[in-house]
Design a protein around this motif. Structure first.
Motif, short mmCIF file in Angstrom:
data_model
loop_
_atom_site.label_atom_id
_atom_site.label_comp_id
_atom_site.label_asym_id
_atom_site.label_seq_id
_atom_site.Cartn_x
_atom_site.Cartn_y
_atom_site.Cartn_z
N GLY A 168 -7.25 3.04 -1.43
CA GLY A 168 -6.48 2.23 -0.49
C GLY A 168 -7.43 1.64 0.51
N GLN A 205 -1.81 1.29 4.06
CA GLN A 205 -2.20 0.07 3.38
C GLN A 205 -1.84 0.16 1.89
OE1 GLN A 205 -6.53 -0.23 3.76
NE2 GLN A 205 -6.50 1.93 4.28
N LYS A 206 -2.13 -0.90 1.17
CA LYS A 206 -1.86 -0.90 -0.26
C LYS A 206 -2.84 0.04 -0.98
CE LYS A 206 0.01 -5.57 -0.52
NZ LYS A 206 -0.10 -6.92 -1.18
N TRP A 207 -2.40 0.61 -2.13
CA TRP A 207 -3.24 1.55 -2.87
C TRP A 207 -3.05 1.40 -4.37
CZ3 TRP A 207 -0.35 4.60 -6.03
CH2 TRP A 207 1.00 4.81 -5.69
N THR A 208 -4.02 1.86 -5.12
CA THR A 208 -3.95 1.87 -6.58
C THR A 208 -4.46 3.22 -7.09
OG1 THR A 208 -6.17 0.92 -6.81
CG2 THR A 208 -4.29 -0.61 -6.80
N GLU A 210 0.48 1.86 -8.47
CA GLU A 210 0.14 1.05 -7.29
C GLU A 210 1.33 1.02 -6.34
OE1 GLU A 210 1.12 -3.45 -8.82
OE2 GLU A 210 -0.91 -2.67 -9.12
N GLY A 211 1.00 0.83 -5.06
CA GLY A 211 2.07 0.82 -4.08
C GLY A 211 1.56 0.43 -2.71
N SER A 212 2.46 0.41 -1.76
CA SER A 212 2.12 0.09 -0.38
C SER A 212 2.59 1.22 0.52
CB SER A 212 2.79 -1.22 0.05
OG SER A 212 2.36 -2.30 -0.75
N TYR A 213 1.68 1.66 1.37
CA TYR A 213 1.99 2.71 2.32
C TYR A 213 2.39 3.99 1.58
CZ TYR A 213 2.03 -1.61 4.94
OH TYR A 213 1.69 -2.81 5.44
#
Length: 222
Positions: free
Chosen positions: A61, A16-19, A33-36
């Motif tokens: 996330g 999932q998305k994360w920061t 930040e990013g996804s996966y």
């Protein structure tokens, strides 16, 4: 991490998305930040204080949270005072003490007749130590104590101030010596100054011979 700071890369694996965030301004998150699957960079600034420090990097996330603790060492403290012994005649005189320091410090004299040009400082400095004229008829001694606080610990450097009752002084920093039964040669240091023509060294025992006496030391053969 050492006090110089630096950067480190952190890999993130999630579905999932994360920061990623930091709770300290000296610990900066880049690409936070990013996804996966992804990666972010932690950049730590140089620590110029004499105290260690800690920061927390939080990676979130969805409902999942990860915490990274950053511990950074303090700047190595520097605190020295030279010389540690000052000697004066009976006249009003002064001498310079060199304080080498990257931390705040204080200075205090143990005697009213011995004063310092500064009672505190925040960095390296030259401190004048002055003595009043000695009219007591006796030699006297004082101490100037330089102190600094580092992480709750007190560092102390002591300067011993000797003032003669006369227009000259002669001091033996060490007055007790030992040597093996085989005998040998040893040096005896002395501190001399003021209005004196010179220093003469003599032995009170026939098994001790003074071979030289100059430049602040006597050389004896036992």
């Amino acid at each position: 991490m050492d006090n110089y700071g630096g950067t480190m890369s952190v890999e993130v694996k999630t579905n999932q998305k994360w920061t990623a965030t930091s709770d300290a301004d000296w610990c900066v998150i880049q690409n936070g930040e990013g996804s996966y699957k992804g990666e972010f960079v932690i950049k730590v600034a140089e620590n110029t204080s004499v105290s260690s420090r800690r920061a927390t990097v939080t990676v979130q996330g969805g409902q999942c949270v990860g915490v990274i603790t950053i511990k950074q060492a303090a700047l190595e403290s520097d605190f020295a005072v030279t010389p540690d012994v000052l000697s004066f005649t009976n006249q009003a005189e002064s001498a310079t003490v060199v304080v080498t320091s990257n931390i705040p410090w204080t200075a205090a004299s143990s005697a009213s007749w011995c004063k310092t040009s500064a009672s505190s400082g925040t960095a390296s400095a030259n401190v004048e130590v002055s003595v009043e004229e000695n009219m007591t008829g006796n030699d006297r001694k004082a101490t100037v104590v330089f102190s600094a606080e580092i992480d709750g610990k007190t560092l102390v450097r002591v300067v011993t101030v000797n003032q003669s009752a006369d227009s000259y002084y002669l001091i033996l920093p060490v007055d007790n010596f030992s040597i093996t039964n085989e005998g040998g040669t040893m040096e005896i240091p002395y501190i001399a100054g003021g209005k004196m023509s010179g220093v003469e060294c003599h032995s009170g025992a026939d098994w001790i011979t003074v071979t030289s006496c100059s430049d602040g030391k006597a050389v004896v053969s036992v």
